[in-house]
Design a protein around this motif. Structure first.
Motif, short mmCIF file in Angstrom:
data_model
loop_
_atom_site.label_atom_id
_atom_site.label_comp_id
_atom_site.label_asym_id
_atom_site.label_seq_id
_atom_site.Cartn_x
_atom_site.Cartn_y
_atom_site.Cartn_z
N LYS A 367 51.81 34.13 39.31
CA LYS A 367 52.00 35.12 38.26
C LYS A 367 51.29 34.67 37.00
N PRO A 368 49.98 34.86 36.96
CA PRO A 368 49.25 34.51 35.75
C PRO A 368 49.42 35.67 34.79
N LEU A 370 48.89 37.49 30.89
CA LEU A 370 48.21 37.50 29.59
C LEU A 370 48.95 38.43 28.66
N CYS A 379 39.60 36.10 26.98
CA CYS A 379 40.68 35.56 27.79
C CYS A 379 40.53 36.02 29.21
N GLY A 380 40.86 35.14 30.10
CA GLY A 380 40.77 35.54 31.49
C GLY A 380 41.66 34.68 32.34
N HIS A 381 42.06 35.23 33.47
CA HIS A 381 42.75 34.37 34.43
C HIS A 381 42.36 34.79 35.83
N GLY A 382 42.54 33.89 36.73
CA GLY A 382 42.25 34.18 38.11
C GLY A 382 43.27 33.50 38.99
N SER A 383 43.42 34.05 40.19
CA SER A 383 44.33 33.42 41.12
C SER A 383 43.85 33.74 42.52
N THR A 384 43.80 32.74 43.35
CA THR A 384 43.40 33.00 44.73
C THR A 384 44.34 32.26 45.66
N SER A 385 44.46 32.76 46.85
CA SER A 385 45.18 32.01 47.88
C SER A 385 44.56 32.36 49.22
N THR B 430 48.64 41.56 30.76
CA THR B 430 48.43 41.60 32.20
C THR B 430 49.54 40.79 32.86
N PRO B 432 50.45 40.18 36.56
CA PRO B 432 50.34 40.36 38.00
C PRO B 432 51.31 39.44 38.75
N PHE B 443 43.82 36.42 49.07
CA PHE B 443 44.07 37.17 47.85
C PHE B 443 43.20 36.65 46.72
N GLU B 444 42.61 37.57 46.02
CA GLU B 444 41.85 37.19 44.84
C GLU B 444 42.28 38.07 43.69
N HIS B 445 42.52 37.45 42.58
CA HIS B 445 42.92 38.22 41.41
C HIS B 445 42.13 37.72 40.23
N GLU B 446 41.62 38.64 39.44
CA GLU B 446 41.01 38.19 38.20
C GLU B 446 41.28 39.21 37.11
N ALA B 447 41.51 38.70 35.94
CA ALA B 447 41.74 39.58 34.81
C ALA B 447 41.00 38.98 33.63
N THR B 448 40.32 39.82 32.90
CA THR B 448 39.55 39.29 31.79
C THR B 448 39.51 40.30 30.66
#
Lengths: 447, 507
Positions: A367-368, A370, A379-385, B430, B432, B443-448
């Motif tokens: 749960k990233p 912002l 600003c940015g975030h990412g998450s992968t699995s 944001t 998520p 799964f890929e997530h990106e927010a910018t």
């Protein structure tokens, strides 16, 4: 939605057990009343549960089945050799160390030689000073609403109080080693305070380890307050490799002042239930923050990393990189909240959380978050699995590398990317060895 | 990166005080008394001439609703709603068979005019002629000669579906498109089978409320193997004061069927807040595809946050069959408060869910919107693209869940959320939630807030474009890609409606 929840057995024990040992906890009258007030705050809230948004994935109320007794008398059988063994690869570094066993400072196991410009004292001693109650109180108001922190204030026995004089540049990393020992399951509650003066530089490594042969069960509640002075550079590493079904609740509360650099790294492996919380607040402009970490979990281990990065002033930079390897029924959790307050223009924030899933039954929840109120920001975030990339495996195997080895190589390089963030070479290499040992144990059990 | 000036100017142009659809139509209506109790539920059911099972269904929902609490987890704040101070049913008084448009209440005609509904359709909407009858209006008179881009419209005025157009042409293809009250009478077996099967009565507070008091909505059934010959559309309008609008949409695409559905909404300018709590259920069986597009332009309130529509909507699609696909496209520009998460339950193997969203908030608007992609079947894929633009003193939150269950092997998701802030008094957030319970899930997530990769910019600039041009080029391509998911007819309207170039929204 407020739901009235019944008090659990654990909560009752945590509240009732306080009275029995209150008199033996360090500190005079003002400290005692501060402790009682903290316990009352906890009694009001109870343990956090999944209906509280920040604890959605770690339902402490359900997961914490009992309240182990807090050690009030130091255990004395532990030897220097035990501590060195418990420390693993880092034990081989010949650097200053401050050792606590079951939450109590042990002078004879510690070695603080060669520290210039740094004073280290036990927290228990600080509690006997004139403004002791102030030392116990956590500074910010909102921290009072955190039940885990309230418990820490109520029960804290000891820890390290580290003062780094302005302008001093400390080469050797200072280790603060929390050792769990003895056959009886115990709860330790530790409090550390780190104050780094203007322009100073230091590396501090906090370790949470167990002497082999200790009870399988254990509980740790630790909180570290960090003040990073203007222009100071702090490398703060946390290594949690405690053994067994330990419940480990950790809080770092960090305030960073103008143009400071604060680099944090958290390595967690082999812990039954861990919650690593970091709250970092930008107090001055031009601060650079990097919080990174690696977590390795197998069996039914549960490792939770929760970050709260508060860009309260302009021109701050924050970087977060967390990598997790999950096996068996393990569960990894990453919650990273970055807040950019209305005036915090020119903020530059980046965050990444990645999980490598090795088994069909592990779980990664991410749960990233912002929360941005300023417009001139990046600003940015990412998450992968995902599982290990089959193509990469094939590539390595096509070059004659056996499957197990190929897999281990890929996991190593994945986790290595995070460990690379550790600045101190000796500590970095030791962590790499720790990670490799974890992987080796994994492939052994898989055969 | 700061917004480019052009975008800022264009957002200013759509300042909330310039809400174009803020007119009020003075038409006689039939209303149920204010407040909500069992009698009102019975009254609505009776007014609609519903079968007994439907009344029971409603009463059960009402009972459950009474035990529920309003959700407060969303990042929106508003004074507590007094659910007893609302009208739960309002319908235009029917004028029996006017002979020509001249006899129709001019207010009603004016409304249609303002909404841009073609005259020939106005005839039908006003009840001057029935479907299939020749029009009294010369083909060319209203310039409505191009029949190629036909759109069947179901207009919902306050609580009641006024009329549905092109019904017969659709019937020829076997497609059922009517108001849900009519469906309950004509096709009870379908309604009984599917109603509440995606959004159960007690799913959440507003869904339960809707289940108890929903007054109308659209019903679509596309039979096996049929590709719906035209776009279907519903136009919602809240007109009455203090009225809650609760419509219910149910769309079923049988095996191998395809349907594209559009939804648009407006409301008059009022000082009081109006409540809109709709439920939309989509069901896609094997190999079926449903495309659902929304242009939501409810009255957002004035610049001080007075008035405006509370939009609390539950939208959910169920990809029940293998290889099925559900795609949500939304353009959210209106409403004082939006609380809306169009979701996909990817139950069937190889099913696909898509969510494309543009959410623009201005003034004191608060948007908490996003999607849920719940991967249950094998090889399921989902794609989320969300763009939020916040201006004025608004709050714009993306909240989304992507989850893969144990058995959802090879689930794939890609999520991209971009936010743009215009001005320093607004907020873009944001939130998520990504839950992978399966190793083969990817799964890929990106927010910018600055989406364009430096590499792409570098590449463009290397070829002689200025940075501004390079940004415009990349953003244009990206935005067009999102807008392309809207049907042609809507695209033009959308561009006009939002009156804003999305250039710079990722810059």
């Amino acid at each position: 939605m407020s739901v009235a929840v019944m008090k659990t057995k654990t909560e009752t024990a945590l509240v009732d057990g306080f009275g029995e040992i209150a008199d033996t906890l360090p500190g005079g009258g003002s400290v005692k009343s501060a402790r009682a007030a903290a316990l009352a705050r906890f009694a009001g809230n109870g343990l956090p549960h999944r209906r509280i948004e920040e604890w959605k994935y770690t339902d402490l109320k359900g997961l914490m089945k009992e309240a182990l007794p807090v050690v009030v008398d130091g255990e004395s059988k532990t030897t220097i050799a035990d501590v060195i063994v418990a420390m693993g690869a880092i034990g081989r570094l010949e650097v200053p160390r401050f050792v606590l066993v079951n939450g109590h400072y042990r002078k004879e196991l510690s070695n603080l030689d060669g520290l210039n410009g740094v004073s280290v004292a036990p927290f228990a001693q600080a509690l006997s000073s004139d403004d002791a109650a102030a030392a116990l109180e956590l500074r910010e108001e909102d921290r009072g609403s955190d039940a885990v922190l309230a418990l820490n204030s109520a029960y804290a026995t000891d820890g390290a109080v580290i003062d780094v004089a302005s302008g001093s540049n400390v080469d050797a990393p200072l280790l603060v080693v929390h050792v769990r020992a003895g056959p009886t399951p115990r709860r330790s509650v530790g409090r550390n305070q780190i104050r780094v003066g203007e322009g100073a530089a230091i590396t501090i490594v906090e370790m949470f380890v167990a002497v082999p042969g200790s009870a399988a069960d254990g509980q740790m509640n630790t909180a570290t307050e960090v003040q990073v002075g203007a222009g100071a550079t702090v490398d703060h590493v946390k290594v949690t490799t405690d053994l067994g079904q330990v419940t480990h609740l950790a809080n770092w509360l960090v305030d960073m002042h103008g143009n400071a650099t604060y680099r944090a790294f958290q390595y967690t492996a082999g812990v039954g239930l861990a919650r690593n919380q970091v709250r970092a607040t930008f107090k001055g402009e031009g601060v650079k923050l990097d919080i990174s970490g690696a977590f390795l979990a197998r069996n039914s281990e549960h490792i939770d990393t929760t970050l709260f990065v508060d860009h309260a002033v302009p021109e701050g930079e924050s970087r977060e990189l967390f990598k997790g390897v999950l096996d068996d029924n393990a569960r990894g959790i990453f919650q990273g909240k970055v807040v950019v307050r209305p005036d915090a223009q020119k903020t530059d924030g980046k965050q990444m959380a990645q999980a490598l899933m090795l088994s069909e039954t592990c779980e990664f929840d991410s749960k990233p978050e912002l929360e941005i109120y300023a417009d001139d920001v990046v600003c940015g975030h990412g998450s992968t699995s995902a599982a290990i990339d089959e193509d990469l495996l094939f590539y390595l195997r096509a070059r004659g590398i056996p499957l197990d080895e190929a897999r281990a190589l890929l996991i190593q390089s994945f986790i290595g990317e995070a460990i690379e963030k550790v600045q101190h070479e000796g500590v970095r290499e030791a962590l790499m060895i720790e990670a490799e040992a974890w992987l080796a144990a994994r492939s052994k059990t898989n055969k | 990166m700061a917004a480019v000036q052009e975008t800022i100017d264009q957002v200013k142009k759509i300042d909330v005080d310039q809400y174009k659809y803020g007119f009020e139509t003075k038409i006689e209506t039939v209303k149920a008394p204010k407040g909500l109790n069992e009698d009102i539920v019975r009254f609505i059911s009776e007014k609609k001439g519903e079968p007994a099972w439907m009344l029971e269904w409603r009463l059960d929902a009402f009972e459950r609703w009474q035990t529920m609490n309003e959700p407060d987890w969303a990042k929106v704040s508003y004074p507590k709603i007094d659910f007893q101070d609302l009208y739960y049913y309002a319908a235009p008084k029917s004028t029996e068979g006017p002979k020509s448009l001249d006899e129709v209440d001019p207010e009603l005609l004016a409304t249609y005019q303002k909404l841009g509904i073609p005259l020939k359709e106005q005839e039908i909407l006003a009840g001057v002629r029935k479907q299939g009858e020749p029009s009294q209006i010369d083909e060319d008179a209203d310039g409505y000669t191009n029949m190629a881009g036909k759109v069947a419209v179901d207009a919902v005025f306050d609580s009641v579906s006024v009329v549905t157009t092109f019904k017969h042409e659709l019937a020829k293809a076997g497609v059922i498109f009517c108001s849900i009250s009519e469906a309950m009478r004509e096709h009870p077996e379908l309604v009984k089978k599917y109603l509440g099967s995606v959004v159960p009565k007690s799913d959440n507070f507003y869904a339960a409320l809707n289940s108890a008091v929903f007054s109308d909505g659209s019903f679509v059934y596309v039979p096996e193997g049929v590709r719906c010959p035209m776009e279907l559309s519903t136009y919602f309008r809240i007109n009455e004061k203090d009225t809650g609008q609760f419509e219910r949409t149910l769309i079923i695409a049988d095996k191998g069927a395809y349907v594209s559905y559009l939804e648009g909404c407006t409301a008059p300018t009022r000082d009081e807040n109006q409540l809109h709590a709709a439920v939309v259920e989509l069901i896609a069986l094997d190999d079926a595809e449903i495309k659902y597009s929304t242009v939501q332009n409810w009255y957002p309130g004035d610049k001080n946050g007075k008035g405006g529509v509370y939009n609390f909507v539950t939208k959910r699609g169920d990809c029940r069959g293998r290889n099925s696909k559900i795609s949500w496209t939304q353009v959210e520009t209106g409403s004082a408060i939006t609380w809306k998460y169009p979701s996909c339950i990817l139950r069937g193997d190889n099913s696909r869910g898509e969510f494309y969203s543009i959410a623009i908030s201005n003034g004191r608007q608060q948007i908490d919107s996003g999607t849920k992609m719940i991967h249950l079947g094998k090889n399921t894929t989902s794609h989320i693209i969300s763009k939020g633009i916040a201006a004025g003193r608004s709050e714009n939150t993306y909240r989304g869940l992507v989850s893969a269950h144990r058995k959802a092997t090879n689930a794939r998701n890609f999520t991209a959320c971009d936010s743009l802030l215009i001005g320093d008094k607004c907020g873009a957030h944001t939130v998520p939630y990504i839950e992978a319970k399966n190793a083969s899930a990817h799964f890929e997530h990106e927010a910018t807030t600055s989406k364009i990769s430096e590499d792409i910019l570098f590449y463009c600039m290397q070829r002689g474009l200025s940075e501004e041009e390079a940004v415009a080029l990349v953003v244009n391509g990206f935005v067009r890609d999102v807008l392309q998911h809207l049907p042609m007819e809507f695209m033009a309207e959308t561009q006009k409606l939002i009156g804003i170039s999305l250039e710079g929204s990722v810059g």
